[in-house]
Motif scaffolding. Structure first.
Motif, mmCIF file in Angstrom:
data_model
loop_
_atom_site.group_PDB
_atom_site.id
_atom_site.type_symbol
_atom_site.label_atom_id
_atom_site.label_comp_id
_atom_site.label_asym_id
_atom_site.label_seq_id
_atom_site.Cartn_x
_atom_site.Cartn_y
_atom_site.Cartn_z
ATOM 1 N N ARG A 39 1.353 33.764 -17.078
ATOM 2 C CA ARG A 39 0.869 34.335 -18.340
ATOM 3 C C ARG A 39 0.697 33.188 -19.321
ATOM 4 N NH1 ARG A 39 1.859 36.507 -23.235
ATOM 5 N NH2 ARG A 39 1.013 38.571 -23.647
ATOM 6 N N ALA A 46 -4.594 36.015 -26.007
ATOM 7 C CA ALA A 46 -4.979 35.509 -24.689
ATOM 8 C C ALA A 46 -5.785 34.225 -24.860
ATOM 9 C CB ALA A 46 -5.806 36.547 -23.941
ATOM 10 N N GLU A 48 -8.072 33.022 -22.967
ATOM 11 C CA GLU A 48 -9.055 33.230 -21.906
ATOM 12 C C GLU A 48 -9.946 32.006 -21.757
ATOM 13 O OE1 GLU A 48 -12.515 36.439 -20.602
ATOM 14 O OE2 GLU A 48 -11.517 36.665 -22.518
ATOM 15 N N ASN A 110 -7.570 34.727 -17.488
ATOM 16 C CA ASN A 110 -8.484 35.849 -17.712
ATOM 17 C C ASN A 110 -8.227 36.511 -19.072
ATOM 18 O OD1 ASN A 110 -6.276 37.615 -17.410
ATOM 19 N ND2 ASN A 110 -6.743 38.044 -15.273
ATOM 20 N N GLN A 111 -8.940 37.576 -19.357
ATOM 21 C CA GLN A 111 -8.826 38.254 -20.651
ATOM 22 C C GLN A 111 -7.466 38.901 -20.860
ATOM 23 O OE1 GLN A 111 -12.038 41.042 -20.515
ATOM 24 N NE2 GLN A 111 -10.935 42.490 -19.228
ATOM 25 N N ASN A 112 -6.708 39.076 -19.787
ATOM 26 C CA ASN A 112 -5.365 39.648 -19.887
ATOM 27 C C ASN A 112 -4.283 38.569 -19.980
ATOM 28 O OD1 ASN A 112 -6.373 42.311 -19.650
ATOM 29 N ND2 ASN A 112 -6.496 42.051 -17.434
ATOM 30 N N SER A 113 -4.691 37.328 -20.214
ATOM 31 C CA SER A 113 -3.786 36.180 -20.360
ATOM 32 C C SER A 113 -3.160 35.727 -19.048
ATOM 33 C CB SER A 113 -2.653 36.469 -21.362
ATOM 34 O OG SER A 113 -3.150 36.852 -22.602
ATOM 35 N N ILE A 114 -3.732 36.092 -17.914
ATOM 36 C CA ILE A 114 -3.123 35.813 -16.612
ATOM 37 C C ILE A 114 -4.034 34.922 -15.773
ATOM 38 C CG2 ILE A 114 -2.256 36.841 -14.457
ATOM 39 C CD1 ILE A 114 -0.548 37.592 -16.850
#
Length: 164
Positions: A39, A46, A48, A110-114
């Motif tokens: 994360r 995020a 991203e 990615n956009q979900n911070s992962i």
């Protein structure tokens, strides 16, 4: 009296049967592959598009009753329970990686911070950033850190980056 001894024996026998189940999580399956999910966010935002690298820096070595990690770049460096948490380890490994010829696995947040790294063999991995990441607000740099597979008996590990 005889009944009491039999009951005591049965209870002890049943408890002994539970021991292998309780220690089964500490058995390492060298053929099992794992993953690392990192994360990467700053103050909940995020990041991203930030690029992150993952590279194996130590092999998992099993002994009769324990295991340790042996550095793939310098076999004299051994990570054990006593020294694995040393705060200098990630920077030392990063310097060795820079001198080596192995290619890291690269991923993008990615956009979900992962960012996910999959299909990883048991061992120790260095997670690090090589390029500066800039947004309208600021430049972001994450500190290099180490992750082991397995970690606490799990082969799919979740980690959170820390700002440098």
């Amino acid at each position: 009296m005889r009944k009491r001894i039999c009951v005591h024996f049965l209870v002890c026998f049943m408890l002994l049967q539970l021991i292998p189940a309780a220690t089964a999580d500490t058995v390492v399956d060298m053929d099992k592959k794992g993953s690392i999910s990192v994360r990467v966010a700053f103050e909940g935002k995020a990041l991203e598009g930030l690029k992150v690298n993952c590279i194996k820096v130590a092999d998992l070595v099993l002994t009769e009753n324990a295991y340790y990690f042996e550095c793939v770049y310098d076999r004299s460096i051994i990570f054990t329970a006593e020294n694995i948490q040393d705060t200098d380890n990630p920077q030392i490994m990063l310097e060795l990686v820079k001198k080596g010829t192995d290619e890291p696995i690269s991923g993008t947040v990615n956009q979900n911070s992962i960012v996910n790294f999959t299909d990883l063999h048991p061992g120790m991995y260095l997670i690090y950033q090589t390029e500066k990441f800039t947004t309208e607000e600021a430049d972001y740099i994450i500190s290099p850190f180490l992750v082991t597979i397995p970690y606490d008996g799990k082969y799919d590990v979740d980690a959170t980056s820390k700002p440098a």
